[in-house]
Structure formats: C-alpha cells, structure tokens
Design an enzyme around this catalytic site. Structure first.
Site, PDB file in Angstrom:
ATOM      1  N   LYS A 220      94.764  70.706  -0.383  1.00  0.00           N
ATOM      2  CA  LYS A 220      95.877  70.279  -1.229  1.00  0.00           C
ATOM      3  C   LYS A 220      95.740  68.841  -1.686  1.00  0.00           C
ATOM      4  O   LYS A 220      95.039  68.033  -1.080  1.00  0.00           O
ATOM      5  CB  LYS A 220      97.196  70.519  -0.510  1.00  0.00           C
ATOM      6  N   ARG A 254      97.104  78.754   6.627  1.00  0.00           N
ATOM      7  CA  ARG A 254      96.613  79.417   5.412  1.00  0.00           C
ATOM      8  C   ARG A 254      95.500  78.545   4.841  1.00  0.00           C
ATOM      9  O   ARG A 254      95.761  77.415   4.437  1.00  0.00           O
ATOM     10  CB  ARG A 254      97.774  79.570   4.425  1.00  0.00           C
TER      11      ARG A 254
HETATM   12  C1  7PM Z   1      96.915  74.197  -6.671  1.00  0.00           C
HETATM   13  C2  7PM Z   1      97.916  73.679  -5.864  1.00  0.00           C
HETATM   14  C3  7PM Z   1      96.404  75.432  -6.433  1.00  0.00           C
HETATM   15  C4  7PM Z   1      98.407  74.410  -4.829  1.00  0.00           C
HETATM   16  C5  7PM Z   1      96.887  76.173  -5.388  1.00  0.00           C
HETATM   17  C6  7PM Z   1      97.906  75.668  -4.610  1.00  0.00           C
HETATM   18  C7  7PM Z   1     100.991  77.874  -0.282  1.00  0.00           C
HETATM   19  C8  7PM Z   1     101.151  79.197  -0.635  1.00  0.00           C
HETATM   20  C9  7PM Z   1     100.068  78.146  -2.203  1.00  0.00           C
HETATM   21  C10 7PM Z   1     101.557  77.405   0.944  1.00  0.00           C
HETATM   22  C11 7PM Z   1     102.318  79.640   1.287  1.00  0.00           C
HETATM   23  C12 7PM Z   1      97.190  76.747  -2.595  1.00  0.00           C
HETATM   24  C13 7PM Z   1      98.377  76.389  -3.423  1.00  0.00           C
HETATM   25  N1  7PM Z   1     100.294  77.240  -1.251  1.00  0.00           N
HETATM   26  N2  7PM Z   1     101.799  80.086   0.133  1.00  0.00           N
HETATM   27  N3  7PM Z   1     100.566  79.359  -1.836  1.00  0.00           N
HETATM   28  N4  7PM Z   1     102.193  78.334   1.688  1.00  0.00           N
HETATM   29  N5  7PM Z   1     102.981  80.485   2.082  1.00  0.00           N
HETATM   30  O1  7PM Z   1      96.693  75.836  -1.916  1.00  0.00           O
HETATM   31  O2  7PM Z   1     101.502  76.233   1.311  1.00  0.00           O
HETATM   32  O3  7PM Z   1      96.713  77.885  -2.642  1.00  0.00           O
HETATM   33  S1  7PM Z   1      99.296  77.844  -3.710  1.00  0.00           S
END
Ligand code: 7PM
Length: 273
Positions: A220, A254
């Site tokens: 992130k 995750r």
């Molecule tokens: C750009 C920024 C691309 C952030 C993708 C993301 C989470 C999630 C995501 C989380 C849960 C990523 C994020 N983040 N679901 N979906 N918790 N439960 O890193 O922190 O995939 S999208």
C-alpha cells in the site's frame, strides 16, 4: 477462534494468509478473456503452493480513483476463475461490493465475501445471510473515487470501531452469526499516512470487538510513503507490516507476497508458541 466459511472451518488460533488474485485485464494477459482466466487460475494455484490459506479473487479494482466496472464485466472476469478452481481445498473469497456478484460467486463455489463496502449495498446483507459464507466487513471513509482527498476523523479508532460494531450488529440482525464475520479497519481507504499508522499501532483495539481482524497492508501507498519505494518494491515493507499486524492480534493478513509472508509467520510462530 474458528471462522465458518461454507464447508470450511478455519482455525484462527494461528494467523492465516489471504493471497490476492486480481482478475483485471491489465493484471493477466491481454490475449483475451479465456487466456486471462487461465492465467489467473494458474496464478491462484501458485499462491496455494506458496502456502495461501484463503484466496481473494477480485474483478474490479477498488483502488482510489479507479474506474468502476460493470456487473457483467466483473462476473465475466471472476466466475471462470472460481469455476476453474473447484478442486482446491482452501476457501475462495470474492472481493466485491456488488450483491449480484456475491450471489453468483458464492453459487459458483466461493465461500467468503470480502466487501470493502461492509454489506451496505441494498440486498447484500440478505443475500449473504441466505448462504453459509463468511464475510469481511471493512471500514472506509468516502467513496473510492474521492476518499483520499481529505480524510478527517475526530476520533479515528473510536469511529472505525463503532462503524465496524454497527456493521457486526447489522449482520447479526439478519442471521449472519459472529462465527462468519471478520472485521477490517481498511488501511488506505479514506486515511492519511498518519491515520494508517495510528490504525496499525492500535490494531489490537479492534480485537476487542470479539470478531477476528483482517489487515490489508500489502504494497500500500503508506508503505511507499514510509520507504520511498514504488509499488513493486514494497515486499519487505509489506512483510514487516504484516508482522506488526499479527503481533497486534490480527488473524488474517491479505497479501500479494504469499511465500514471503508464510516464511515470516513461520519465524514468528517459532518463538511465539
Ligand atoms: C491500489 C490501492 C490498488 C489499494 C489496490 C488497493 C483491502 C481490500 C483492497 C483491504 C480488504 C489492495 C487495495 N484493500 N479488502 N481490498 N482489506 N478486506 O491493496 O485492506 O489490493 S484494494
């Protein structure tokens, strides 16, 4: 603590690793839908070999500022992948906020819903209640299109906690029992670096809700802000962040880098038991 997800019961007495499988055209092959599904299935199998305990399959990027994808497009992306993984023996989580996608994915074999919208969409609660799937309820402030513009909290931990506790109550009210629930403070979803760090530092507070906690810190931008590294160079920072999370009682991390996170957990467990 056990998590009930469909036919699976996940033992959360040790932290579990959820591996991220993004089924978006840019992530897997531009050689057409079928090739993209095949590539995503192969990638998912590699994550299982690497030691993933859960797979999180998503067809729409929830990243800040990302363009929304139609329901049909999302279904076309994720369903062939879920169907192609019908022989695996770990739970598949469907990463969506759309009730129709939840329903179709659960019917196709998924046993968990990862909803960044915490089942706030119309019918989402009811539809999940009618299954035996687990649900991750995530906190965010604002919509993905604008949430990073000016996030503000009067009392960060208390606000995130009370939102999650309200969503737990809403889920339990329609018959989704606590054994099927997971909560997530939603790193990066309407949070500044300062907010994200305060959440990470105080993650143990969310365990007080009595529901297992999931943390998504992998690659992130907060890790980019701290290290100055681009997204593809954040593996070490991600593994360390996951360690901090499990040290504070997080049950599920995750992650993109499953192998490295599994190694980290082995080292952590070697001294923790
Ligand atoms: C750009 C920024 C691309 C952030 C993708 C993301 C989470 C999630 C995501 C989380 C849960 C990523 C994020 N983040 N679901 N979906 N918790 N439960 O890193 O922190 O995939 S999208």
């Amino acid at each position: 603590m056990f998590l009930h997800c469909g036919k699976f019961k996940l033992d959360l007495s040790h932290p579990k690793v959820m591996g991220i499988v993004n089924v978006t055209p840019d992530s897997f092959s531009d050689g057409g839908k079928h090739l993209a599904s095949e590539a995503a299935i192969a990638y998912a199998r590699r994550l299982i070999d690497d030691g993933a305990d859960i797979l999180d399959i998503g067809g729409e990027s929830t990243r800040p500022g990302a363009a929304p994808v139609s329901e049909q497009e999302e279904l076309d992306r994720v369903l062939p992948v879920i169907e192609g993984l019908d022989d695996i023996n770990i739970p598949i989580s469907i990463d969506t906020y759309k009730p129709e996608v939840m329903r179709a994915a659960l019917a196709a074999g998924a046993s968990m819903v990862n909803d960044v919208n915490a089942l706030q969409a119309e019918r989402a609660l009811e539809w999940v209640a009618n299954t035996s799937a687990a649900v991750c309820l995530m906190h965010k402030q604002g919509a993905p299109q604008n949430m990073q513009l000016q996030p503000q909290y009067r009392q960060l931990i208390a606000e995130v906690s009370s939102f999650l506790s309200e969503r737990i109550a809403a889920a339990e009210a329609v018959g989704i029992s606590g054994e099927r629930l997971i909560v997530d403070p939603g790193f990066g979803f309407g949070k500044t670096l300062e907010h994200n760090l305060a959440l990470l530092k105080n993650l143990h507070e969310f365990a007080l809700l009595g529901i297992p906690v999931l943390a998504g810190l992998s690659r992130k931008s907060m890790l980019g802000q701290i290290t100055g590294r681009e997204v593809d160079e954040r593996m070490t920072a991600s593994v360390v962040a996951a360690l901090i999370a499990v040290q504070r009682g997080t049950s599920i991390v995750r992650v993109h880098d499953v192998r490295e996170t599994v190694d980290m957990l082995k080292v952590w467990r070697a001294i923790e038991e």
